[in-house]
Design an enzyme around this catalytic site. Structure first.
Site, short mmCIF file in Angstrom:
data_model
loop_
_atom_site.label_atom_id
_atom_site.label_comp_id
_atom_site.label_asym_id
_atom_site.label_seq_id
_atom_site.Cartn_x
_atom_site.Cartn_y
_atom_site.Cartn_z
N LYS A 1 -2.94 8.00 89.47
CA LYS A 1 -3.15 6.67 90.05
C LYS A 1 -2.88 6.82 91.54
CE LYS A 1 -0.01 5.20 87.13
NZ LYS A 1 -0.62 4.04 86.49
N LYS B 1 4.61 2.39 92.01
CA LYS B 1 4.13 3.10 90.82
C LYS B 1 5.11 4.21 90.39
CE LYS B 1 -0.71 2.07 91.92
NZ LYS B 1 -1.27 1.39 90.73
#
Length: 842
Positions: free
Chosen positions: A569, A575
């Site tokens: 990602k 994240k």
């Protein structure tokens, strides 16, 4: 023992790839040779691999054209309500194989190319990705286009034809280096320029008030040149359109005011206007208030709205004579969906058209605008919310600023009437943020100017109503909805993982490809040893194939029996790629401490791009590559732990890595990832998820059973509680010896002996100002990873959990998402009916 099948022979046996009829194959070969000769003007003996790819692309495109023309004719005749999906990003990836899948041409083309003595995969690898997006938001738009066509909706994707898409990422000495993505260098066989629909777009100038209304004058004009790309539905003969605008300078550009000797410079200055569609801004979840970006946002909106109004006025209304002039009926025939706030200018621009051009009253124009527009919110991170300086607006779009002020005046009047003397509420809800410099809050503009506002997963939609837009929810609760994201099973299963698609089809038939909820029928086979074996076998084959590519590219010996632990990602602090790093180092230390223990071997792959200006994200990449250098060259560890940073992660790499993954890492701090869609792709492709209760992970656990995911860490309530109490990273550092050891290694230069304080910024951030609380979830993450390792040793129990996950994927089809948008926001009815193919005479 029978000789193992070649890839080509294997593909031939896969029924979901369509039938290869003899006449069909012969026709394809004929057309391939015709295109090689007449379109590319090449002879077989001087043709390159690229020529063969273009010949094949044109051959496949021929099968789209009749359906494309017929679909658009069908819409013109039937005059359905149309939906316009406005997005600054469309992350499409490659088109060739997806088109073959949706037209059921894959086996026929495969056979034709094979008979011509060529290799299909080599030809497919010649195609450039259309990388016109950063990540989730742009890829979502691409999945939505596929679903809208498959569901027979009269839909149009509108965006910008960037000359340069998301940069190509090179890793040089462990650092990210960006290079321009010149994706159009060899031409794009899938697009068709439409100069006959060129539109003027105005910038700058000033506003004049006349008795007959308001005029925006002395503007600079840029032309918007549309390029159309066909979007085929899945085997229903429908082909919709994605229209991307390219900026062109008008012929008179600056030439009228050139003086002697200024002619050459005037022609060169055309570049300034054409820069608008030059390059995609490479920020994910971050707002950068640059004038060129605002120009891009208005450019796509202004060109698109002219197109929408033209199509509305010209479409048949029962008879050819009637030209529809009454714009009050616009919301009955047009829905506009705003993909985040990037196309928010559609709201004041539609108001401008209705009032200044169509001479409607404010009240009528506003009613039309609100009933036509709807807004999708994609993030709650404050740094991502668009806030444009008022003075930039005044300069670039003076008429729109005046309209926004009037929208705000009336909005404030309404709020003041509802909440007399609540000045704090007025300040919070204003479209204009006062302060140092006045700014326009584009999310507030979207909420006020739309009839529907949606989040992209249940938890995200709740957070929006409870916190970020709470004031707006209290005033207009009926506006707020949830539309949990989805992915297209055509690209993300049938195309990228045909082996798994076939194993599923053998058990429950092929209809699930159109109706993914049918995957729940797999639960009947939960104790079927043959299914368990087949699913494990497909995964192992995908891993072997990917391992070969990895070894070639990274010169690291891969153990194909190791667990493929994948974290792909965009690189972002929220994240928490850093949490993964801490686990890698802890695992490394444990193996070093007890080298004779029976560790579950892992190949850990992390991939993703960092925004070029995001220093911390670039340091995270450097840390991952530095850890890999140490781990991968330690003979004590051997093949029990390898760390690979996957370079240049993009749609095409996702299509290879996702089918090969065993474990999917979805480990954002609860309350920060609006939805996630990669999580769904891994689930559909037979990986298990280790994740927090964030975004769509919550609904994935609901659908598959929480016991079939590896859920860990704080929930949103825990994060809130920790915020109230105050997060102190040092407390965890001092309490958890293993964490302390890992952090001390990073800060002492164990992974950067040449430059011991290389990672001091990361260490300092984690210890003293970590907004995303990595240490708070460390212990639970490590414990959870130990459970993962233990279960992986039991292939049968692991695979049973995989089957539960695949069976629970039905909800996460973008077909379901789009059906909900259609019925609950756009007022349209989806349909799985086919229309007649162009060659059908009946």
């Amino acid at each position: 023992m029978s000789k193992p099948l070649t890839d080509q022979e294997k593909r031939k046996q896969i029924s979901v790839r369509g039938l290869a009829g003899v006449e069909n194959v012969a026709d394809l070969k004929t057309n391939f040779n015709r295109h090689l000769h007449f379109t590319l003007v090449k002879d077989r003996n001087v043709s390159t691999k690229r020529d063969y790819y273009f010949a094949l692309a044109h051959t496949v495109r021929d099968h789209l054209v009749g359906r494309w023309i017929r679909t658009q004719q069908h819409y013109y005749e039937k005059d359905p309500k149309r939906v316009y999906y406005l997005s600054l990003e469309f992350y499409m990836g490659r088109t060739l194989q997806n088109t073959m899948v949706n037209l059921a041409l894959e086996n026929a083309c495969d056979e034709a190319i094979y008979q011509l003595g060529l290799d299909m995969e080599e030809l497919q690898d010649m195609e450039e990705d259309a990388g016109l997006g950063n990540g989730g938001l742009g890829r979502l738009a691409a999945c939505f286009l596929d679903s809208m066509a498959t569901l027979g909706l009269a839909a149009y994707g509108y965006g910008i034809r960037y000359e340069f898409g998301i940069f190509n990422q090179k890793i040089v000495q462990g650092w990210q280096v960006e290079e321009a993505d010149d994706w159009l260098r060899y031409g794009n066989p899938w697009e068709k320029a439409r100069p006959e629909y060129m539109r003027p777009v105005h910038f700058y100038g000033r506003v004049e008030h006349h008795p007959d209304g308001v005029k925006w004058v002395d503007t600079q004009v840029v032309l918007a040149l549309p390029y159309d790309t066909p979007v085929p539905g899945y085997r229903n003969n429908i082909v919709n359109t994605m229209r991307l605008w390219s900026a062109k300078a008008p012929c008179e550009f600056h030439l009228k005011d050139f003086n002697v000797g200024g002619y050459i410079q005037a022609v060169l200055d055309k570049n300034l206007a054409e820069n608008i569609s030059r390059v995609l801004y490479p920020n994910d979840n971050f707002f950068e208030g640059k004038e060129l970006r605002l120009k891009q946002e208005y450019f796509v909106v202004a060109a698109t709205l002219q197109d929408i109004v033209r199509r509305f006025k010209a479409s048949k209304f029962g008879s050819t004579e009637v030209v529809r002039m009454d714009l009050t009926k616009l919301p009955d025939k047009v829905a506009i969906q705003l993909n985040d706030t990037h196309p928010a200018m559609a709201i004041p621009e539609l108001m401008r058209i209705l009032m200044d051009d169509e001479k409607l009253s404010w009240e009528t124009a506003w009613d039309i605008t609100v009933r036509t527009c709807a807004y999708t919110n994609h993030t709650v991170l404050p740094e991502a919310l668009e806030r444009w300086p008022v003075d930039l607006f005044q300069h670039l779009l003076p008429r729109h600023l005046a309209i926004i002020y009037e929208i705000n005046r009336r909005h404030m009047e309404r709020i003041a009437a509802l909440y007399p003397a609540d000045f704090d509420r007025l300040r919070r809800m204003s479209l204009i943020e006062e302060g140092g410099q006045k700014k326009i809050n584009m999310a507030h503009l979207c909420i006020v100017g739309s009839h529907a506002v949606n989040g992209v997963a249940q938890i995200h939609s709740n957070i929006i109503k409870d916190t970020v837009f709470k004031d707006f929810y209290e005033v207009d609760p009926q506006k707020f909805q949830n539309k949990t994201n989805g992915i297209t099973p055509r690209r993300w299963l049938v195309m990228c993982n045909p082996g798994l698609a076939e194993v599923i089809a053998e058990r429950i038939g092929e209809d699930y490809i159109r109706d993914l909820s049918q995957l729940k029928n797999l639960l009947k086979f939960l104790d079927d040893d043959a299914l368990i074996r087949d699913i494990a076998k497909v995964k192992q084959e995908n891993k072997m194939k990917f391992a070969v590519q990895l070894e070639e590219q990274y010169k690291v010996k891969i153990n194909p029996n190791s667990m493929f632990d994948v974290h792909v990602k965009r690189i972002h602090e929220y994240k928490r790629q850093l949490l993964n790093c801490l686990h890698i180092i802890a695992l490394y230390n444990r193996i070093k401490k007890e080298p004779n223990k029976a560790w579950t071997p892992r190949t850990i792959m992390i991939g993703g791009k960092a925004a070029p200006g995001y220093h911390t994200a670039k340091m995270i990449i450097k840390l991952i590559t530095a850890i890999g250098e140490v781990v991968n060259n330690d003979s004590v560890v051997g093949d029990r732990l390898k760390v690979i940073f996957l370079e240049n992660y993009k749609v095409t790499l996702a299509e290879k890595v996702i089918p090969a993954a065993d474990l999917s890492e979805q480990i954002s701090t609860a309350g920060t990832e609006a939805s996630g869609t990669g999580n769904m792709k891994f689930m559909l492709n037979g990986a298990l998820t280790i994740g927090t209760m964030d975004g769509a992970n919550v609904e994935m656990a609901e659908e598959a059973g929480e016991e079939n995911l590896f859920i860990f860490g704080m929930r949103v309530e825990d994060v809130d509680a920790l915020d109230k109490k105050g997060y102190d990273a040092m407390e965890y550092y001092n309490r958890i010896p293993e964490l302390k050891q890992v952090m001390d290694q990073i800060s002492s230069g164990f992974f950067s002996p040449e430059e011991p304080d290389q990672f001091k910024d990361i260490v300092n951030m984690l210890m003293h100002h970590d907004r995303f609380k990595v240490f708070a979830d460390y212990e639970d993450y490590i414990k959870c990873q130990d459970k993962v390792s233990a279960l992986y040793k039991n292939t049968k129990e692991w695979t049973k959990k995989v089957i539960h996950n695949i069976a629970g994927c039905g909800k996460f089809s973008s077909d379901r998402t789009i059906s909900q948008y259609a019925r609950e926001i756009w007022g349209m009815e989806p349909s799985l009916e086919k229309i007649a193919a162009p060659d059908d005479t009946h």
